[in-house]
Enzyme design. Structure first.
Site, PDB file in Angstrom:
ATOM      1  N   ASP A   1      -9.014  -2.215   8.887  1.00 53.06           N
ATOM      2  CA  ASP A   1      -9.255  -1.447  10.122  1.00 53.06           C
ATOM      3  C   ASP A   1      -9.891  -2.340  11.180  1.00 53.06           C
ATOM      4  O   ASP A   1     -10.868  -3.038  10.901  1.00 53.06           O
ATOM      5  CB  ASP A   1     -10.254  -0.314   9.835  1.00 53.06           C
ATOM      6  CG  ASP A   1      -9.619   0.809   9.030  1.00 53.06           C
ATOM      7  OD1 ASP A   1      -8.383   0.883   9.006  1.00 53.06           O
ATOM      8  OD2 ASP A   1     -10.361   1.574   8.406  1.00 53.06           O
TER       9      ASP A   1
ATOM     10  N   ARG B   1       0.855  -1.188   0.000  1.00 52.13           N
ATOM     11  CA  ARG B   1       0.000   0.000   0.000  1.00 52.13           C
ATOM     12  C   ARG B   1       0.887   1.232   0.000  1.00 52.13           C
ATOM     13  O   ARG B   1       1.894   1.304   0.684  1.00 52.13           O
ATOM     14  CB  ARG B   1      -0.866  -0.032   1.262  1.00 52.13           C
ATOM     15  CG  ARG B   1      -1.641   1.243   1.472  1.00 52.13           C
ATOM     16  CD  ARG B   1      -2.534   1.169   2.685  1.00 52.13           C
ATOM     17  NE  ARG B   1      -3.191   2.456   2.919  1.00 52.13           N
ATOM     18  CZ  ARG B   1      -4.070   2.649   3.895  1.00 52.13           C
ATOM     19  NH1 ARG B   1      -4.371   1.646   4.714  1.00 52.13           N
ATOM     20  NH2 ARG B   1      -4.630   3.813   4.068  1.00 52.13           N
TER      21      ARG B   1
HETATM   22  N1  LIG Z   1     -16.329   3.924   0.016  1.00 52.33           N
HETATM   23  C1  LIG Z   1     -15.255   4.056   0.806  1.00 52.33           C
HETATM   24  N2  LIG Z   1     -14.748   5.281   1.067  1.00 52.33           N
HETATM   25  C2  LIG Z   1     -13.654   5.415   1.869  1.00 52.33           C
HETATM   26  N3  LIG Z   1     -13.167   6.617   2.137  1.00 52.33           N
HETATM   27  C3  LIG Z   1     -12.108   6.756   2.962  1.00 52.33           C
HETATM   28  C4  LIG Z   1     -11.539   5.634   3.540  1.00 52.33           C
HETATM   29  C5  LIG Z   1     -10.404   5.833   4.494  1.00 52.33           C
HETATM   30  O1  LIG Z   1     -10.683   5.041   5.634  1.00 52.33           O
HETATM   31  P1  LIG Z   1      -9.746   5.106   6.944  1.00 52.33           P
HETATM   32  O2  LIG Z   1     -10.146   6.355   7.645  1.00 52.33           O
HETATM   33  O3  LIG Z   1     -10.111   3.889   7.730  1.00 52.33           O
HETATM   34  O4  LIG Z   1      -8.329   5.082   6.440  1.00 52.33           O
HETATM   35  N4  LIG Z   1     -11.977   4.389   3.286  1.00 52.33           N
HETATM   36  C6  LIG Z   1     -13.056   4.264   2.430  1.00 52.33           C
HETATM   37  C7  LIG Z   1     -13.602   2.980   2.116  1.00 52.33           C
HETATM   38  O5  LIG Z   1     -13.097   1.942   2.570  1.00 52.33           O
HETATM   39  N5  LIG Z   1     -14.695   2.919   1.313  1.00 52.33           N
END
Ligand SMILES: Nc1nc2ncc(COP(=O)(O)O)nc2c(=O)[nH]1
Ligand SMILES: Nc1nc2ncc(COP(=O)(O)O)nc2c(=O)[nH]1
Length: 537
Positions: free
Chosen positions: A115, A101
């Site tokens: 997460d 990543r």
């Molecule tokens: N649809 C969608 N949108 C997103 N936007 C931001 C983050 C960032 O998430 P984090 O705050 O856990 O890094 N993850 C997503 C996701 O997994 N799906």
């Protein structure tokens, strides 16, 4: 809004008694499905982790930074000996070292994001913690449908958020109450790539407010898929012997079916069956079933006058050997009228092929005995164990009127749990109530009227929990006896007009895929029904 969580001592992980944790995954860069599968395998490969269940996979709009590719999201349920911080470090290692990543900017694109959402220690207590490195429960959990929707497939609908003490399903409904398009998810069934192109079956549901009561109603908004029947059996009840053994004749029939269906949809499923399952029919021997189906599957898959990306190939069989050879010949979906009951190896074959879909039908007994097993009044499955059934998070009040569909759902839930315990993934499974299999005429009509109940059914049985939320439903009414019972049409092949009316009702009650002989006319009735019930022109 991040919750200002109290800092509490993390309850110790007692050795030998695993904790349970829910990990949300997201990917929107590279080969998203393969990233998710690799994350699953890498988590599972760790000595201190066992991934017990996976949720469905959902396609979702980017939430905070819009101009980036759509995400695929879902949740893993895992048992772990690792304390929270160790589990976090394992997730980070998998994200950055294994799946390379690259974090360009906050909320930006990523090959995989793992997460920790919830963490229950060995005593089943929810761990609540806030440190620089890790906050549990995840602080943005209750604003994200792409986390709560998959999570609500894995936890009982009564499960509460450890800080707000409100059921997580309520938090999910509160977000849906806002009726914002970006919160609407599409559930996808990943299929094998074709010429390097990802292929999915995609089903989009949204919680729409009822115009009068303002209540949230779970509504399918994606086009209904048609499944065209190709029976290569000489004795199938409705069109036996028409196709004969000539592959060229069969290919022409497939081509016509595909053209008819693609006039009104951009995807079609072709269901090839080599062994009739009409009541009391003799069952063709394995070698005969293989001879009738495998060459045709191979021929369809390699035929250049059929638009391969838009054609999903299904094998209608309850034999694992036929399923396995069909998958190797190019089948994308195994359609098993026995729901895995007739062949103990079926689930193992599907577990080895996580990008092959599986249609699990409800049945009782076998082809010879099924139509004598139509008593659905037994409430507790005869074993009296403590179980509670829910319709979209609420207990069933009127148990009389829903005895048939609840008993069928309980029996399907047993097969579903068995399939998952044998390694199949949640996202592979399509449900089929099995019209005409251990149901008499009136029960078939009631089953059609109850499709939407099946799609929102869940059951808690002791520590076991099965949720059919978001499960696509396939239904096969075409030319069946219960139609003739109403219209007086005694021969199956004259029931196509009546079938197309039944198809409209099936769509109205929430069917996602309809299995029919007359694709030309049924494609039209599906399109009309979608325009009326799905508002998707
Ligand atoms: N649809 C969608 N949108 C997103 N936007 C931001 C983050 C960032 O998430 P984090 O705050 O856990 O890094 N993850 C997503 C996701 O997994 N799906
Ligand atoms: N998923 C599914 N598959 C099926 N296969 C055969 C038949 C029997 O009908 P046929 O002999 O006309 O194929 N019905 C079903 C059905 O209802 N659902």
């Amino acid at each position: 809004p991040s919750l200002d969580l109290p800092v509490t001592q993390v309850a110790d992980v007692l050795p030998g008694k695993p904790s349970v944790s829910y990990i949300a995954f997201g990917s929107n860069v590279g080969d998203r499905i393969s990233n998710i599968q690799r994350a699953f395998n890498l988590l599972n490969a760790h000595a201190g982790v066992k991934v017990r269940k996976t949720s469905s996979i959902f396609e979702s709009e980017p939430m905070y930074v819009q101009d980036q590719p759509q995400f695929l999201n879902g949740c893993f349920e895992l048992e772990t000996e690792l304390p929270p911080i160790e589990l976090l470090r394992l997730c980070k290692r998998i994200e950055y070292e294994e799946l390379k990543r690259v974090k360009e900017f906050e909320n930006g694109p990523r090959s995989i994001d793992l997460d920790i959402i919830l963490y229950k220690n060995s005593d089943g207590e929810d761990v609540v913690m806030t440190t620089e490195e890790l906050i549990i429960p995840h602080p943005r959990l209750i604003e994200r449908t792409f986390v709560m929707e998959p999570l609500c497939e894995l936890i009982p609908c009564t499960a509460v958020h450890p800080v707000t003490a409100e059921p997580i399903l309520n938090h999910l409904n509160q977000v849906y109450e806002q009726q914002r398009d970006e919160n609407v998810l599409s559930k996808i069934i990943p299929l094998a790539k074709l010429n390097g192109v990802d292929r999915f079956l995609k089903f989009k549901n949204r919680l729409k407010k009822d115009a009068v009561s303002n209540r949230l109603i779970n509504t399918t908004v994606s086009p209904t898929l048609i499944m065209g029947i190709i029976n290569t059996t000489p004795d199938s009840f409705s069109d036996g012997g028409q196709l004969g053994d000539d592959i060229d004749v069969q290919l022409l029939k497939v081509k016509t079916m595909v053209e008819d269906a693609l006039k009104l949809n951009n995807q079609v499923i072709i269901d090839i069956g080599g062994c009739s399952t009409r009541p009391n029919s003799g069952q063709a021997p394995l070698e005969e079933e293989l001879r009738r189906t495998i060459p045709l599957i191979r021929a369809v898959r390699t035929c250049d006058f059929i638009p391969q990306e838009q054609v999903i190939l299904s094998i209608d069989t309850y034999r694992s050997e036929v399923a396995e050879q069909a998958i190797n010949a190019g089948a994308d979906l195994v359609n098993d009228i026995s729901g895995g009951k007739f062949d103990p190896n079926m689930f193992t074959v599907l577990a080895k092929n996580p990008t092959v879909a599986y249609a699990m039908s409800h049945i009782r007994g076998d082809i010879q005995s099924m139509n004598k097993l139509t008593d659905y009044s037994c409430e507790d499955g005869g074993n009296g164990e403590n179980q509670t059934e829910y319709y979209y998070g609420k207990k069933f009040d009127n148990k009389e009127d829903t005895a048939l569909i609840r008993t069928m759902a309980r029996e399907l839930a047993t097969q579903y749990s068995k399939a998952l315990s044998m390694g199949m993934k949640t996202w592979q499974i399509i449900l089929d109530p099995g019209l005409g299999f251990a149901k008499h005429a009136n029960q078939n009509l009631e089953v059609i009227r109850s499709i939407y109940i099946l799609k929102n059914y869940s059951i808690v049985k002791g520590s076991e929990f099965v949720n059919f939320r978001n499960k696509p439903v396939l239904i096969g009414p075409s030319r069946k006896k219960f139609i003739g019972h109403i219209t007086g049409e005694t021969t199956a092949s004259e029931r196509d007009i009546s079938t197309s009316s039944v198809v409209t009702a099936c769509v109205g009650y929430g069917a996602d895929i309809v299995r029919v002989h007359d694709t030309a006319n049924c494609a039209k009735s599906i399109k009309i029904a979608d325009s009326i019930y799905r508002c998707s022109i």
